[in-house]
Design a protein around this motif. Structure first.
Motif, PDB file in Angstrom:
ATOM      1  N   ILE A 289     -51.851  29.734 -65.312  1.00 60.88           N
ATOM      2  CA  ILE A 289     -51.213  30.517 -66.373  1.00 60.88           C
ATOM      3  C   ILE A 289     -49.989  31.235 -65.819  1.00 60.88           C
ATOM      4  CG2 ILE A 289     -51.488  32.587 -67.827  1.00 60.88           C
ATOM      5  CD1 ILE A 289     -54.368  31.695 -68.345  1.00 60.88           C
ATOM      6  N   GLY A 290     -50.143  31.835 -64.638  1.00 59.28           N
ATOM      7  CA  GLY A 290     -49.019  32.526 -64.011  1.00 59.28           C
ATOM      8  C   GLY A 290     -47.877  31.596 -63.685  1.00 59.28           C
ATOM      9  N   GLU A 291     -48.195  30.430 -63.132  1.00 56.65           N
ATOM     10  CA  GLU A 291     -47.153  29.460 -62.783  1.00 56.65           C
ATOM     11  C   GLU A 291     -46.432  28.958 -64.028  1.00 56.65           C
ATOM     12  OE1 GLU A 291     -49.414  26.556 -60.728  1.00 56.65           O
ATOM     13  OE2 GLU A 291     -49.531  27.698 -58.855  1.00 56.65           O
ATOM     14  N   ALA A 292     -47.186  28.685 -65.098  1.00 61.49           N
ATOM     15  CA  ALA A 292     -46.570  28.198 -66.330  1.00 61.49           C
ATOM     16  C   ALA A 292     -45.655  29.238 -66.957  1.00 61.49           C
ATOM     17  CB  ALA A 292     -47.655  27.779 -67.328  1.00 61.49           C
ATOM     18  N   ALA A 293     -46.016  30.520 -66.796  1.00 61.67           N
ATOM     19  CA  ALA A 293     -45.165  31.591 -67.332  1.00 61.67           C
ATOM     20  C   ALA A 293     -43.790  31.564 -66.680  1.00 61.67           C
ATOM     21  CB  ALA A 293     -45.833  32.947 -67.126  1.00 61.67           C
TER      22      ALA A 293
END
Length: 328
Positions: A289-293
């Protein structure tokens, strides 16, 4: 800037052939030797595809990211799920040489210049409508991680908690569980719990408790359920931290997991597999989720106007805190 025509002339093929090789067209009929010559020539001449050039431009436009967290620092440290999400963001930024500035929750709003000085803002967790509007006003670009605001023009990335809860309850029912309790916040997973259990004809509001999503909260709420003497054969907790507290309360009563009460949870933090017994839980992709953000911020800086709301899949991880499926 090196062109496809120059590479084609150096190798002795057409520009179309060079283009197909550099775009990894597997349907192209060409010898391995010729394909290798094209790739090596392109590398020697420092050729980059339009997509690569656009990516470089995006990275140049995103130099500093402000991370706005809905938790205070001490609360984040006791919730490994959000630590993993932040680390996912920070690792991706480090790889791209993007500076990060952490802004944690306090009783007062952060200084506006912390957001204004950043190229973009990633907001971790749920913020109310007024806070969301304030953050949008002071941010150049903004992406929400682990929360989907109601605005259609805001980028967000999150896990599908509704679907995850439905899958978990369906699987628990296959293991013979019917009287299932729930403890935790009233978010999408809680709403899905009420909806699914009601449709199944099994919902009992006395087995549904809201409270602090910490280990101590899980301990207190589970003790309340056990003291109420309303029988239940399984408990679903908001997160693994609450499940640890539930374990403690169940063991204090001299009950066994899963023989007397099954326990299932969400997040799949690292300690879940080392509990006694190991905890059944829903793996939520915190780091992803963090990387996709970050990827969404890069796209916004690169000129994308249409908002994206990305939903990542979850995965059930079955361990010994729940019994095996009932054989038919």
């Amino acid at each position: 800037m090196v062109t496809l025509k120059e590479i084609a002339a150096a190798v002795g093929v057409s520009s179309a052939t060079v283009s197909r090789v550099l775009n990894y067209d597997t349907t192209l009929s060409i010898s391995t030797r010729k394909r290798q010559a094209i790739i090596e020539t392109a590398e020697a001449l420092n050729y980059s595809t339009p997509r690569s050039r656009n990516r470089a431009n995006q990275q140049q436009g995103l130099t500093k990211v402000a991370l706005v967290h809905f938790l205070a620092p001490e609360r984040e440290l006791v919730d490994p799920y959000y630590v993993a999400m932040r680390l996912g963001i920070e690792r991706r930024c480090a790889a791209l040489k993007i500076e990060t500035v952490k802004v944690y929750h306090t009783d007062a709003r952060p200084a506006a210049n912390l957001l204004q000085d950043a190229s973009g803002t990633i907001v971790i967790g749920r913020h109310d409508e007024e806070e969301t509007e304030w953050l949008r006003h002071h941010s150049r670009q903004i992406v929400f991680a682990d929360h989907v605001p109601p605005d259609d023009d805001i980028d967000s990335v999150s896990a599908d908690l509704w679907s995850a809860m439905e899958k978990l309850l369906a699987a628990l029912s296959q293991r013979g569980y019917r009287r299932i309790a729930y403890i935790g916040w009233g978010d999408r997973r809680a709403q899905a719990f009420v909806h699914w259990m009601t449709a199944a004809g099994w919902f009992d509001d006395r087995l549904f408790r809201s409270g602090d999503n910490t280990e101590e909260g899980g301990y207190r709420l589970t003790r309340e359920l056990l003291a109420d003497r309303r029988p239940f054969d399984a408990i679903v907790t908001f997160n693994d931290s609450m499940a640890i507290g539930a374990y403690r309360a169940i063991h204090e009563r001299g009950l066994a997991i899963p023989a007397d009460i099954g326990v299932a949870s969400f997040n799949d933090i690292s300690v879940a597999q080392f509990l006694n017994p190991p905890l059944t839980t829903v793996h939520l992709p915190a780091e992803e989720i963090g990387e996709a953000a970050i990827e969404l911020l890069l796209e916004r800086v690169g000129g994308r106007d249409l908002a994206k709301q990305i939903t990542l899949a979850s995965k059930l991880v079955w361990r010994a805190s729940t019994r095996q499926p009932v054989e038919k």
